[in-house]
Design an enzyme around this catalytic site. Structure first.
Site, PDB file in Angstrom:
ATOM      1  N   ARG A   8       0.834  -1.264   0.032  1.00 17.70           N
ATOM      2  CA  ARG A   8       0.016  -0.123  -0.017  1.00 17.70           C
ATOM      3  C   ARG A   8       0.790   0.995   0.114  1.00 17.70           C
ATOM      4  O   ARG A   8       0.534   2.289  -0.670  1.00 17.70           O
ATOM      5  CB  ARG A   8      -0.837   0.060   1.133  1.00 17.70           C
ATOM      6  CG  ARG A   8      -1.791   1.229   1.300  1.00 17.70           C
ATOM      7  CD  ARG A   8      -2.784   1.430   2.555  1.00 17.70           C
ATOM      8  NE  ARG A   8      -3.276   2.782   2.529  1.00 17.70           N
ATOM      9  CZ  ARG A   8      -4.372   2.852   3.381  1.00 17.70           C
ATOM     10  NH1 ARG A   8      -4.590   1.856   4.212  1.00 17.70           N
ATOM     11  NH2 ARG A   8      -4.614   4.370   3.326  1.00 17.70           N
ATOM     12  N   ASN A  40     -10.836  -4.277  -0.781  1.00 17.49           N
ATOM     13  CA  ASN A  40     -10.576  -3.118  -1.496  1.00 17.49           C
ATOM     14  C   ASN A  40      -9.545  -3.430  -2.865  1.00 17.49           C
ATOM     15  O   ASN A  40      -8.861  -4.320  -2.773  1.00 17.49           O
ATOM     16  CB  ASN A  40     -10.076  -1.964  -0.799  1.00 17.49           C
ATOM     17  CG  ASN A  40     -11.183  -1.208  -0.300  1.00 17.49           C
ATOM     18  OD1 ASN A  40     -12.229  -1.119  -1.213  1.00 17.49           O
ATOM     19  ND2 ASN A  40     -11.046  -0.593   0.732  1.00 17.49           N
ATOM     20  N   CYS A  60     -19.088  -1.433   0.963  1.00 19.54           N
ATOM     21  CA  CYS A  60     -18.103  -0.376   1.133  1.00 19.54           C
ATOM     22  C   CYS A  60     -18.736   0.356   2.395  1.00 19.54           C
ATOM     23  O   CYS A  60     -20.004   0.522   2.258  1.00 19.54           O
ATOM     24  CB  CYS A  60     -17.696   0.480  -0.112  1.00 19.54           C
ATOM     25  SG  CYS A  60     -16.910   1.900   0.642  1.00 19.54           S
ATOM     26  N   ASP A  61     -18.142   0.580   3.273  1.00 10.83           N
ATOM     27  CA  ASP A  61     -18.794   1.316   4.520  1.00 10.83           C
ATOM     28  C   ASP A  61     -18.493   2.640   4.435  1.00 10.83           C
ATOM     29  O   ASP A  61     -18.892   3.610   5.285  1.00 10.83           O
ATOM     30  CB  ASP A  61     -18.334   0.872   5.966  1.00 10.83           C
ATOM     31  CG  ASP A  61     -16.801   0.904   5.915  1.00 10.83           C
ATOM     32  OD1 ASP A  61     -16.055   1.286   5.325  1.00 10.83           O
ATOM     33  OD2 ASP A  61     -16.401   0.117   7.021  1.00 10.83           O
ATOM     34  N   HIS A  85     -16.702   4.561  -4.137  1.00 13.80           N
ATOM     35  CA  HIS A  85     -15.946   5.575  -4.061  1.00 13.80           C
ATOM     36  C   HIS A  85     -16.365   6.678  -5.291  1.00 13.80           C
ATOM     37  O   HIS A  85     -15.152   7.476  -5.254  1.00 13.80           O
ATOM     38  CB  HIS A  85     -14.283   5.168  -4.010  1.00 13.80           C
ATOM     39  CG  HIS A  85     -14.118   4.395  -2.806  1.00 13.80           C
ATOM     40  ND1 HIS A  85     -12.928   3.882  -2.511  1.00 13.80           N
ATOM     41  CD2 HIS A  85     -14.798   4.055  -1.914  1.00 13.80           C
ATOM     42  CE1 HIS A  85     -12.880   3.108  -1.279  1.00 13.80           C
ATOM     43  NE2 HIS A  85     -14.044   3.325  -0.727  1.00 13.80           N
ATOM     44  N   TYR A 118     -14.572  10.753  -1.648  1.00  5.51           N
ATOM     45  CA  TYR A 118     -13.529  10.560  -2.666  1.00  5.51           C
ATOM     46  C   TYR A 118     -13.460  11.214  -3.926  1.00  5.51           C
ATOM     47  O   TYR A 118     -12.356  11.016  -4.700  1.00  5.51           O
ATOM     48  CB  TYR A 118     -13.901   8.786  -2.973  1.00  5.51           C
ATOM     49  CG  TYR A 118     -13.188   8.062  -1.889  1.00  5.51           C
ATOM     50  CD1 TYR A 118     -11.930   7.480  -1.656  1.00  5.51           C
ATOM     51  CD2 TYR A 118     -13.976   7.594  -0.845  1.00  5.51           C
ATOM     52  CE1 TYR A 118     -11.277   6.870  -0.722  1.00  5.51           C
ATOM     53  CE2 TYR A 118     -13.516   6.793   0.186  1.00  5.51           C
ATOM     54  CZ  TYR A 118     -12.298   6.303   0.058  1.00  5.51           C
ATOM     55  OH  TYR A 118     -11.724   5.480   1.273  1.00  5.51           O
TER      56      TYR A 118
END
Length: 443
Positions: free
Chosen positions: A93, A147, A169-170, A200, A266
Site C-alpha cells: 500500500r 478493496n 463499502c462502509d 468511491h 472520494y
C-alpha cells in the site's frame, strides 16, 4: 433458532478484532455457533487469533473458534465468508501511494494508479476465496470488504458471474452517520437515502426521515458551510490539519460543483487531483499513518490480551461502521428486506448507463441477495464522469484476465487522475517493477 458459522478471511487484518467484537455484540440479533479465521500468513494471523480466542471465551464460551491456514478446514461448514484481505499488506500500500506521487499524480489506496495497482493484486486473491467457498460450502455467501471494491466487483462479475458474493463499502455509511449528526439525528438509520454511482464515486440525490420529510435542504446547508465535518470538530481542530479533517471539510468544494446532489468524499481525487498531490507528503503517506497508528495499536492490544490472559481493560473497540456487515448477513439469513447501499450489476438501476457496470445503489436485501432499486436517469455531468471511471475499471480487469500491458496502459491513460499517456506509461513501468511478485506477468 439456527446459529451461524462464519469464516473471517483475512484473519490477520487489523480490522478482524473489530469484526469479532461486533459479532459478539450482536449475538441476540445474529446467533453464532462457530467463528473461524483464515489467512495465508500464519504468524500474523496468530497474533490476532490468540487474542480473539480469549475475547470469544470470555464473552460467548459456547462459540467454537478455529484459526487456520488450511482452506479446506476454513471453508468447510460455513454460512458466511466475511472477506477483507490485503494482498501485499501495508508495505505494498505504501508503494501504491508513494510511486504515483513521484510523477505528480494522486497517490491513494483505491483511487487512480494506486487503486489500479492494488486492484491488480486483489483480483486473484478474492477469486481464490470464492473458489474455496464454492468448493467446500457451496451454499454460503461471501460478504466482501476487500478493496478496491469497484475493481474487485467488476472482476467477480466478469470472471465468477454466478458466485454468491456481495461487495460492500462502509464509506457511504460513515458519511451518512455524519449527515445524521449534523442535523441532530441519532443515527443514519433514521434516514432513507437515494444514491447512485460507482464505488468511491457517487452522489446522494434524496434523503428523507422515516416519515418522508425532506432532509436534503438542512444537510446541504451544513455541507455548504462545513463539508462533512461536524461543527464541534471544526471548532476543536483549528490547530490540526489531519488528512481526514481535510477530506471531510473538502466536501463543501465538491458540493459546490453540483449543488443538486451531495458528493462522496472520494470525488476530491477526481475533481481536485493537483490539490490532493500538493497536500500529500511524499515521504509519509496514509499507509505510514496506518502502520504507525492503527497497526501498532491493534497488534499491541492483542499482545497485551494474550500476555494477561484476559481482555479486561482492552482498548480494542468496535469500528463505527462495523454493524453494517451484520445487518447484511441478517438481511440474507432472515429475509429482512433491509434497504442497504451495495455494489451490484446495473441492469437498468441507472437507466441511461451501461447495464454491465457495477454500480453502487440502494438495494432491498433478502434471502436471494440484493435487489437493486431503480434510480432513474442521471445527469450528463455525473454520467460523463462515471463512463470514464467504469471504463478504467473494466480495462483493469481485462488487463488482469488477458495479462495485457496495453490495456493496463490504456486504463492508466484514461484515469482522470493521470495527466497524459506518457506519464501513464512511466508510472505503469514503475508499478510493474514494484508488483512483480503479485501481478500476472504482462505481455
Amino acid at each position: 433458532m439456527k446459529k451461524f458459522s462464519i469464516v473471517i478471511a483475512g484473519g490477520g487484518s487489523t480490522f478482524t478484532p473489530g469484526i469479532v467484537l461486533m459479532l459478539l455484540n450482536n449475538l441476540d440479533r445474529f446467533p453464532i455457533r462457530q467463528i473461524k479465521f483464515y489467512d495465508n500468513l500464519d504468524s500474523r494471523q496468530r497474533q490476532i487469533a490468540d487474542a480473539c480466542e480469549i475475547l470469544i471465551k470470555e464473552n460467548a464460551p459456547d462459540i467454537k473458534f478455529l484459526a487456520t491456514t488450511d482452506p479446506k478446514e476454513a471453508f468447510t461448514d460455513v454460512d458466511f465468508v466475511m472477506a477483507h484481505i490485503r494482498v501485499g499488506l501495508y508495505a505494498m500500500r505504501e508503494l501504491d501511494e508513494k510511486i504515483p506521487l513521484k510523477y505528480g499524480v494522486v497517490g491513494q489506496e483505491t483511487c487512480g494508479p494506486g487503486g489500479i495497482a492494488y486492484g491488480m493484486r486483489s483480483i486473484g486473491g478474492v477469486l481464490e476465496l470464492i473458489d474455496y467457498m464454492e468448493k467446500y460450502s457451496p451454499d454460503a455467501w461471501m460478504l466482501n470488504y476487500s478493496n478496491p471494491a469497484a475493481i474487485v466487483a467488476e472482476a467477480t462479475r466478469k470472471l465468477r458471474p454466478n458466485s454468491k458474493i456481495i461487495n460492500i463499502c462502509d464509506m457511504p455509511v460513515g458519511i451518512e452517520e455524519r449527515m445524521a449528526k449534523s442535523i441532530g439525528l441519532n443515527s443514519r438509520k433514521e434516514m432513507v437515502v437515494r444514491y447512485y454511482g460507482l464505488n468511491h464515486f457517487g452522489w446522494w440525490t434524496d434523503i428523507r426521515d422515516l416519515e418522508g420529510n425532506d432532509l436534503m435542504p438542512q444537510i446541504k446547508q451544513h455541507v455548504s458551510q462545513y463539508g462533512y465535518s461536524l461543527k464541534e470538530e471544526v471548532e476543536e481542530s483549528q490547530h490540526t490539519d489531519a488528512s481526514w479533517m481535510d477530506t471531510f471539510s473538502k466536501a463543501k468544494d465538491l458540493y459546490a460543483v453540483d449543488p443538486d446532489t451531495l458528493p462522496n468524499t472520494y470525488l476530491k481525487y477526481y475533481y481536485y487531483p493537483q490539490e490532493a498531490v500538493e497536500h500529500a507528503n511524499p515521504d509519509y503517506t496514509r499507509a505510514n499513518e496506518v502502520m504507525d497508528g492503527r497497526e501498532k495499536h491493534v497488534f499491541g492490544e492483542c499482545a497485551k490480551i494474550v500476555e494477561k490472559g484476559t481482555s479486561e481493560g482492552t482498548a480494542l473497540e468496535i469500528d463505527e461502521h462495523a454493524s453494517y456487515i451484520v445487518d447484511l448477513a441478517r438481511a440474507i439469513a432472515y429475509n429482512t428486506h433491509e434497504r442497504m447501499l451495495l455494489i451490484v450489476e446495473n441492469n437498468g438501476a441507472v437507466v441511461n448507463f451501461d447495464d454491465t457496470a457495477m454500480v453502487e445503489v440502494p438495494c432491498i436485501v433478502g434471502v436471494n441477495g440484493p435487489e437493486p432499486l431503480v434510480q432513474g436517469q442521471i445527469p450528463r455531468f455525473q454520467k460523463g464522469l462515471m463512463e470514464q471511471q467504469v471504463a478504467v475499471e473494466k480495462l483493469v480487469v481485462e488487463a488482469w484476465a488477458e495479462k495485457s500491458y496495453q490495456k493496463l496502459w490504456q486504463a492508466l491513460t484514461l484515469s482522470k487522475t493521470v495527466p497524459n499517456a506518457g506519464v501513464a506509461k512511466e508510472l505503469l513501468d514503475a508499478l510493474v517493477e514494484a508488483n512483480k511478485d503479485f501481478w500476472p506477468e504482462l505481455k
